[in-house]
Write an enzyme that holds these catalytic residues in place. Structure first.
Site, PDB file in Angstrom:
ATOM      1  N   ASP A   1       0.831  -1.205   0.000  1.00 64.09           N
ATOM      2  CA  ASP A   1       0.000   0.000   0.000  1.00 64.09           C
ATOM      3  C   ASP A   1       0.866   1.255   0.000  1.00 64.09           C
ATOM      4  OD1 ASP A   1      -2.299   1.513   0.154  1.00 64.09           O
ATOM      5  OD2 ASP A   1      -3.099   0.492   1.920  1.00 64.09           O
TER       6      ASP A   1
ATOM      7  N   ASP B   1     -10.467   2.214  -3.604  1.00 65.50           N
ATOM      8  CA  ASP B   1     -11.022   1.979  -2.273  1.00 65.50           C
ATOM      9  C   ASP B   1     -12.541   1.986  -2.321  1.00 65.50           C
ATOM     10  OD1 ASP B   1      -8.843   1.490  -0.775  1.00 65.50           O
ATOM     11  OD2 ASP B   1      -8.620   3.517   0.007  1.00 65.50           O
TER      12      ASP B   1
HETATM   13  C1  DGJ Z   1      -5.853   1.828   1.746  1.00 63.92           C
HETATM   14  C2  DGJ Z   1      -6.167   0.591   0.950  1.00 63.92           C
HETATM   15  O1  DGJ Z   1      -6.592   0.945  -0.323  1.00 63.92           O
HETATM   16  C3  DGJ Z   1      -7.193  -0.220   1.692  1.00 63.92           C
HETATM   17  O2  DGJ Z   1      -7.582  -1.318   0.925  1.00 63.92           O
HETATM   18  C4  DGJ Z   1      -6.606  -0.646   3.002  1.00 63.92           C
HETATM   19  O3  DGJ Z   1      -5.535  -1.505   2.773  1.00 63.92           O
HETATM   20  C5  DGJ Z   1      -6.167   0.570   3.789  1.00 63.92           C
HETATM   21  N1  DGJ Z   1      -5.323   1.447   3.031  1.00 63.92           N
HETATM   22  C6  DGJ Z   1      -5.450   0.163   5.046  1.00 63.92           C
HETATM   23  O4  DGJ Z   1      -4.928   1.230   5.717  1.00 63.92           O
END
Ligand code: DGJ
Length: 744
Positions: A479, A549
């Site tokens: 991430d 997201d």
């Molecule tokens: C952003 C990601 O896109 C999510 O899927 C998740 O992993 C969160 N960060 C966790 O902090």
């Protein structure tokens, strides 16, 4: 595929069955551009494509000649300051402050295959017969700077890959202030510009507009390629559609600050530039030093947007993505993020995993919150050691328990970041990007580690590889949850601070490279707050990426549709999540959420224990459907049929290479009453073969399905007969078509 050099006319012609790319050494020694498009005949006299005319008010090169003006000549490496007033491809400040350059042809060579670009992601071939590369060296003799221009033509498809390698053969130190990967001067401006843009949770929406005189551009100055704009651009003829017409796609294999620009001049010539964004870039080139630009891939076709996308998909699946997972169907996963966020214990995770296993899920992914003091987003980043109060036996322990359940185990990291409240920051406060004596901005309470420094990358590599070595980890979600600010490195000299953004990305690539080499069977999924760094550079290391997201099925239609313009289905991380959805609070039927997610890597992002028995039954059926069809869905030929940006309905399909099987997805956002008679015209089928529709059992020839269309009339909408399933908003259907042997 061939690369021909016509000695007498000094013309280069790269061609295959689809395209031609023609250049020539101009009378002033520069490299001129003559043509890029559908294949044309090769001939010595192609140099007569060079148009010279005496135009008023032009600055000219040769004394007494009013026709040779760089303002009007199409070029490969244009510079500013010698008569061409458009944006240049390169700018170099020399020791005396001058920016004037004169890149003259020196030499060229042709080799079969395609060389690697050191330190950078790029397309590759496995056999030399798959591509040929032309390297043309130009030199500015005053400064001693050489530009080695690399052009690769692939044997299959209308594809050219292009990059430039600058090296200093002189005795002075110069500063590169702009080093675009591509300059393409197209002879007219009768195009529509198509970009993929949006925001967090709304990535890669399709935006089109007419090209007009002046500069139009997209780019990123955030340090990551960004949620806002993707390093991808299409120029399409106004009459081109998904199925026909001329389009050119430009895709930059880079994950940092970029610029994609088209400048239409007064004579309707369109100059396309693509590369590292010059606003945040400079690079010192001392004698003997060199700089390699990222690669741009150009795809030309006269068969419409679908064909362009299919060309990119195939190229990026086979010649950009690499390693163990490149050709393998992707495991169906469950991710605990939306199920628990930061609030979990090992026992809760095991309960989620057990239910998932019962449904047929293959991989359990433990997301954020497992390490250091990470009980919220305020602490812990950088401390890649399991939190014993949550995971008493560490990652090794939980991974072992998951493996014993019969599943694989995956783990989330955010390698490039650190919270102020972390052991790593307390030990190395100078390891972040921050300007001396200036306030430092945070994003999600975190700072960006200075990945331009080798010791920082080494330290993160050691922490991550320690876990990957000891625990049974089969998957890593990488991430990246904030963009860069105060981009200053504590260890670089003042004149090198302009290099930090690019050096940072090189550091990210380096870490990816080391980890993927050390753990070749681990599946990497890239992520940046969803799709904030979903680009071809990432695809080189991580064959799939979390595209957004936003996990709502309806929102995902636009995101996946837009993403498919350039990126293959196998690269799109797509999950079924809970309702009401956590981003838009929408209630969509479970089957619609799955029908969207099938066109991706597929997984679940919820706690299946919270579903009813009936829903669990449906989930089991979804998983067995995906297992049966994922090879086709992820690696078949993908067609967009109906755009969600143009109406209430959306449709797409995949067809197997042998045209035996197809899966069609049809989606409707809002329900209507007593609607129209509807037919969805399919694509890519064998016109001569008869297909059985698995749902209705009906038999139709491919030509019927492609010309008349598949019947999607929904007479039940708004008025439900007793024996029919009620239709709601956010309805969708999946049609599986199998070619049958017998004729009707
Ligand atoms: C952003 C990601 O896109 C999510 O899927 C998740 O992993 C969160 N960060 C966790 O902090």
């Amino acid at each position: 595929m061939r690369i021909v050099y016509h000695e007498k006319s000094k013309v280069f012609h790269l061609f295959n069955n689809n395209i031609s790319y023609v250049m020539m050494v101009l009378p002033n020694g520069h490299l001129g551009q003559l043509y890029f498009g559908k294949k044309i005949h090769d001939r010595e006299g192609l140099s007569d494509l060079l148009e010279l005319a005496a135009r008023p008010m032009s600055s000219c090169i040769f004394p007494g000649d009013k026709t040779f003006s760089l303002e009007h000549i199409k070029q490969e490496l244009p510079v500013f300051g010698t008569g061409d007033y458009r944006s240049p491809a390169v700018e170099i400040v020399q020791e005396n402050g001058s920016r004037i350059l004169d890149f003259q042809y020196e030499s060229h060579c042709v080799e079969s295959g395609k060389p690697e670009l050191p330190g950078l992601p790029a397309t590759y071939v496995e056999e030399d017969s798959q591509a040929s590369t032309l390297a043309i060296t130009l030199k500015d003799s005053v400064s001693g700077i050489c530009a080695k221009m690399l052009y690769t033509i692939f044997a299959e498809g209308g594809i050219i890959a292009k990059s430039t390698h600058y090296y200093n053969e002189g005795t002075q130190t110069v500063r590169l202030e702009r080093a675009m990967s591509l300059c393409m001067d197209l002879p007219d401006s009768d195009y529509e510009w198509l970009q993929l843009s949006g925001a967090w949770a709304r990535e890669r929406h399709v935006i089109t507009r007419k090209l007009v005189m002046g500069i139009q551009s997209v780019g990123s100055l955030r340090g990551n390629s960004s949620h806002q704009h993707n390093p991808f651009l299409v120029l399409k003829r106004p009459t081109a559609t998904e199925q026909q017409g001329e389009v050119i796609g430009f895709s930059l294999i880079y994950s940092g600050n970029f610029l994609m620009q088209a400048e239409v001049d007064a004579h309707e010539v369109t100059r396309v530039l693509a590369g590292v964004h010059p606003d945040t870039f400079s690079w010192n080139l001392q004698p003997s030093e060199s700089f390699q630009t990222p690669e741009v891939v150009m795809v030309y076709t006269d068969q419409g947007l679908n064909h362009m996308s299919q060309t990119f998909h195939k190229l990026y699946q086979k010649c950009l993505a690499r390693g163990y997972w490149r050709d393998r169907v992707r495991p169906i996963l469950i991710n605990n993020w939306e199920a628990t966020y930061f609030d979990f214990t090992e026992e809760q995770l095991i309960q989620i995993a057990k239910k998932a296993k019962e449904c047929g899920v293959e991989l359990f992914v433990l997301d954020d919150g497992w390490f250091g003091a990470r009980s919220s987003d305020k602490a812990g980043l950088g401390d890649w050691i399991a939190n014993p109060s949550r995971l008493p036996n560490g990652i090794t322990g939980i991974a072992q328990r998951i493996v014993e359940l019969g599943m694989q185990f995956g783990l989330w990291f955010e390698p490039e970041m650190v919270n102020e409240d972390s052991e790593l920051y307390r030990k190395h406060p100078d390891w972040i990007l921050a300007a001396p004596a200036r306030a430092k901005s945070h994003g999600r309470y975190q700072y960006v580690l200075d990945f331009s420094r080798a010791e920082v990358v080494d330290c993160i590599f050691e922490m991550m590889s320690d876990i990957l070595r000891k625990a049974k980890v089969s998957y890593v979600k990488w991430d990246m949850n904030r963009s860069i600010t105060e981009c200053f490195s504590a260890v670089l000299s003042p004149e090198r601070q302009g290099e930090v953004y690019h050096r940072y990305i090189l550091g990210v690539y380096e870490l990816y490279d080391r980890l993927t080499k050390a753990f070749p069977e681990v599946l990497f999924e890239s992520c940046a707050s969803g799709g904030g760094r979903f680009d071809p550079g990432m695809l080189y290391y991580a064959p799939q990426g979390w595209i957004s997201d936003d996990t709502d099925g309806v929102e995902r239609m636009k995101i996946q549709y837009g993403t498919s313009l350039c990126y293959p289905i196998s690269s799109m991380g797509s999950h079924v999540s809970m309702v009401p959805n956590h981003q838009v609070y929408r209630n969509t039927p479970l089957h619609t959420r799955a029908n969207v997610a099938y066109f991706g890597t597929f997984g679940y992002e919820l706690d299946l224990n919270r579903l009813s028995d009936k829903e669990i039954q449906e989930v089991k059926e979804q998983i067995s459907f995906m297992k049966e069809y994922r090879e086709l869905l992820q690696f078949g030929t993908f067609y967009r049929l109906k755009s969600p940006f143009e109406g209430n309905e959306m449709a797409w399909m995949v067809v197997s290479e042998d045209k035996e099987t197809a899966v069609v997805g049809w989606y409707r956002v809002l329900n209507g009453v007593n609607g129209h008679y509807a037919r969805l015209r399919l694509a890519g089928l064998d016109a001569e073969r008869c297909y059985r529709n698995q749902e209705s059992g009906s038999l139709c020839y491919g030509d019927e399905l492609m010309n008349l269309g598949l019947c999607t009339t929904d007479a039940t909408a708004g008025e439900v007969a007793a024996d029919q399933k009620p239709c709601t908003d956010f309805e969708s259907r999946l049609y599986v078509l199998e070619a049958v042997k017998q004729e009707r």
